[in-house]
Enzyme design. Sequence first.
Site, mmCIF file in Angstrom:
data_model
loop_
_atom_site.group_PDB
_atom_site.id
_atom_site.type_symbol
_atom_site.label_atom_id
_atom_site.label_comp_id
_atom_site.label_asym_id
_atom_site.label_seq_id
_atom_site.Cartn_x
_atom_site.Cartn_y
_atom_site.Cartn_z
ATOM 1 N N GLU B 199 0.802 -1.228 0.000
ATOM 2 C CA GLU B 199 0.000 0.000 0.000
ATOM 3 C C GLU B 199 0.833 1.275 0.000
ATOM 4 O O GLU B 199 0.557 2.202 -0.750
ATOM 5 C CB GLU B 199 -0.952 0.023 1.209
ATOM 6 C CG GLU B 199 -2.187 -0.842 1.061
ATOM 7 C CD GLU B 199 -1.956 -2.289 1.438
ATOM 8 O OE1 GLU B 199 -0.861 -2.611 1.956
ATOM 9 O OE2 GLU B 199 -2.862 -3.109 1.224
ATOM 10 N N HIS B 268 -9.877 -4.133 11.192
ATOM 11 C CA HIS B 268 -10.544 -4.008 9.898
ATOM 12 C C HIS B 268 -11.842 -3.207 9.976
ATOM 13 O O HIS B 268 -12.658 -3.262 9.067
ATOM 14 C CB HIS B 268 -10.866 -5.392 9.313
ATOM 15 C CG HIS B 268 -9.672 -6.095 8.751
ATOM 16 N ND1 HIS B 268 -8.607 -6.476 9.521
ATOM 17 C CD2 HIS B 268 -9.371 -6.489 7.497
ATOM 18 C CE1 HIS B 268 -7.711 -7.077 8.767
ATOM 19 N NE2 HIS B 268 -8.139 -7.099 7.531
#
Lengths: 353, 466
Positions: B199, B268
């Site tokens: 990322e 998450h």
Amino acid sequence: MARAASKTSGNRSRSTGKGAAASAGQTPKAPKPEEFDKEQELHAYREMLLIRRFEEKAGQLYGMGLIGGFCHLYIGQEAVVVGMQMSMKEGDQVITGYRDHGHMLATGMEARGVMAELTGRRNGYSKGKGGSMHMFSKEKKFYGGHGIVGAQVPLGTGLAFANRYRGDDSVSITYFGDGAANQGQVYESFNMASLWKLPVIYIIENNRYAMGTAVARSSAETDFSHRGLSFKIPGIQVDGMDVRAVKAAGELAVDWCRSGKGPIILEMQTYRYRGHSMSDPAKYRSKDEVQKMRSEHDPIEQVKQRLLASKWADEDALKAIDKEVRDVVGDSAEFAQTDPEPDVSELYTDILL
Amino acid sequence: MPTEILMPALSPTMEEGNLSKWIKKEGDAVAPGDVIAEIETDKATMEVEAVDEGTLGKILIAEGTEGVKVNTAIAVLLGEGESASDLDRQAAKPAAEETKAADDSAAKAEPEEKFSGGSVPAAPELKVAADPDIPEGTEMVSTTVREALRDAMAEEMRRDGDVFVMGEEVAEYQGAYKVTQGLLQEFGDKRVVDTPITEHGFAGVGVGAAFAGLKPIVEFMTFNFAMQAIDQIVNSAAKTLYMAGGQMGAPIVFRGPNGAAARVAAQHSQCYAAWYGHIPGLKVVMPYTAADAKGLLKAAIRDPNPVIFLENEILYGQSFDVPKMDDFVLPIGKARIHKTGKDATIVSFGIGMTYAVKAAEELAAEGIDVEIVDLRTIRPMDLDTVIESVKKTNRLVTVEEGFPQSSVGAHIASQVMQRAFDHLDAPVITVAGKDVPMPYAANLEKLALPSVAEVVEAVKAVSYRN
């Protein structure tokens, strides 16, 4: 530092085993520096001197309180950017970290605009809103000037991505230091650049100290030309104090990228004479070490001695260049002190388009 | 003219130091870079290097002197062709004048102080166009949010060859949440780029490509993983236009699911609306309906600024009417009145709207007519629409799934308090996620999120109808 240039990749490719054998066949050898002609020597001399005098002046203005914040000087490393610039062509992009004044002058950015940015004035390259570490020139293809160590590496890789996307043959010259070379995002970039065969030259300016930490104290692998091995990116160690060696390696690397072979690493073995920033007393190294580099490997002195020995210039001619450079720097310092600060209305401009 | 060597500052905060040692003596030749003296502050000992070439003519401050003010002349340097007689003239100046000279030089270094005055200019007002008119008789097509997002990207990629998508599993896998379904087949692997799981790296590559003029759409599999990339988003994408004095910026969209999904626990399940909403230089969009998702994503792709586009996994499969138009683009920075009402205002955005809509239905049954403002954009925030609604209803509840401290609702409450205090008939209530990491257990997860009941209760509380 000359010891470094002759180290080739031949030895290490034998020891890296079967997996690397395919790419090792492509690993280029460090090129032998070619002698410069008169014009090249004089050009290199003037360009390097301009950076040195500019930085000395910047240091002085910092000492007078005219430049704020951080100020990282490039003194000692001049051959790296000047040699690389001599190997590039129009359209190639340059991006670097926070020690960026030399890179900007080498790309042809005006001394006035750079110095005025250092003093935070309206005609600085960023209208006074960027400062020493954050300057850009779209015209000169200089993409900054980045203050977060290592952040410029994915960004420079992105410039190369755009070149490949557009199908042009420009190369991204992405500079970072031995310190930044330990950031994770550097290796994320290496992986993508190699995977996608992006035209990017990673130039690791190894000036031996990441702020106050010597390379051997921070790096498990101190041969930075090896840092791309896991990604099949070849690397070459270059004597970064010899502008001829830099130019020769630069030309090889630029050709490598333009011919579609993907990224390449050049480790420039260089040295910074000054502290990490102006407020660094540099107690982590001996005065003798600095003095030895200055007296035996100075990049400008090397060219000067060659110019005198070849009789391409005498002391008077060199003095004339020195004066011309001083005038440019003096003018930039004068400009940077008289140019007004940005208008207060600039506070809210350039946030969004 | 002999040059004065001044006491240097080693940092912007240094005001004075000790001149501990002279390395060069009067009469010594000096070249640029030569160390001429050592000075000392409470933090460090530093060497003073010469900048100019010449001969050290006279030392003005003896070694061992303490408390030497920055910018005081400490020595005089003679240039080529200058002699001691030039110096004598200078030295003949009375001591008082010398002190004055030092003061002058200090003053010389400060003229900018005079420029710094003046009042702080007002932040510019943002003018945002209204939503486009949808012509009478336009066909409305029931579309999932997922399809609407895909259609938006496909339309913009057909329109502009500089637009491309990159991210994990966006191409061959057809998107981890199938948002990029079919794009690889239509546009090929040059424009639909699968990245490694990296990322921080690919966010930076996207920003670099945007610096060079391309218009990347960077998909994060979820915004939780963009934490690894947040430096590139904030420091590189958001700030470059300003730091470059307007020369270059990053026309880039970062998009992906944001916030809690279901039973995926703390790492998450987090809403980033307030995080990115904090940053000048970013636009932050968080749509609820499929029509807004489509019209705003098309706007985001065309926007020359970096746009954070916060989607929601639970909303992906929900269907809404989307107008069938050739080019349906909505303005970023404009809230939408989802439902008009007169008794209280609920402001929400993204999945928070699901609580707001259900609560309004329950409240209607009890005779409370709620107005719902869907912010759609977090930054720049359309506070005008919020305040107009508050002026009408005099009561405000905000609803979001994110953490309560420094939340989007907290910002709205503070702005409404500052700009419409006299119109409030009750304190604003901010309904948010609980101040805990998201638990995994089903019962605890439910408690950690806001609920329709909490929204109903809040509206009743601001209406004094408990």
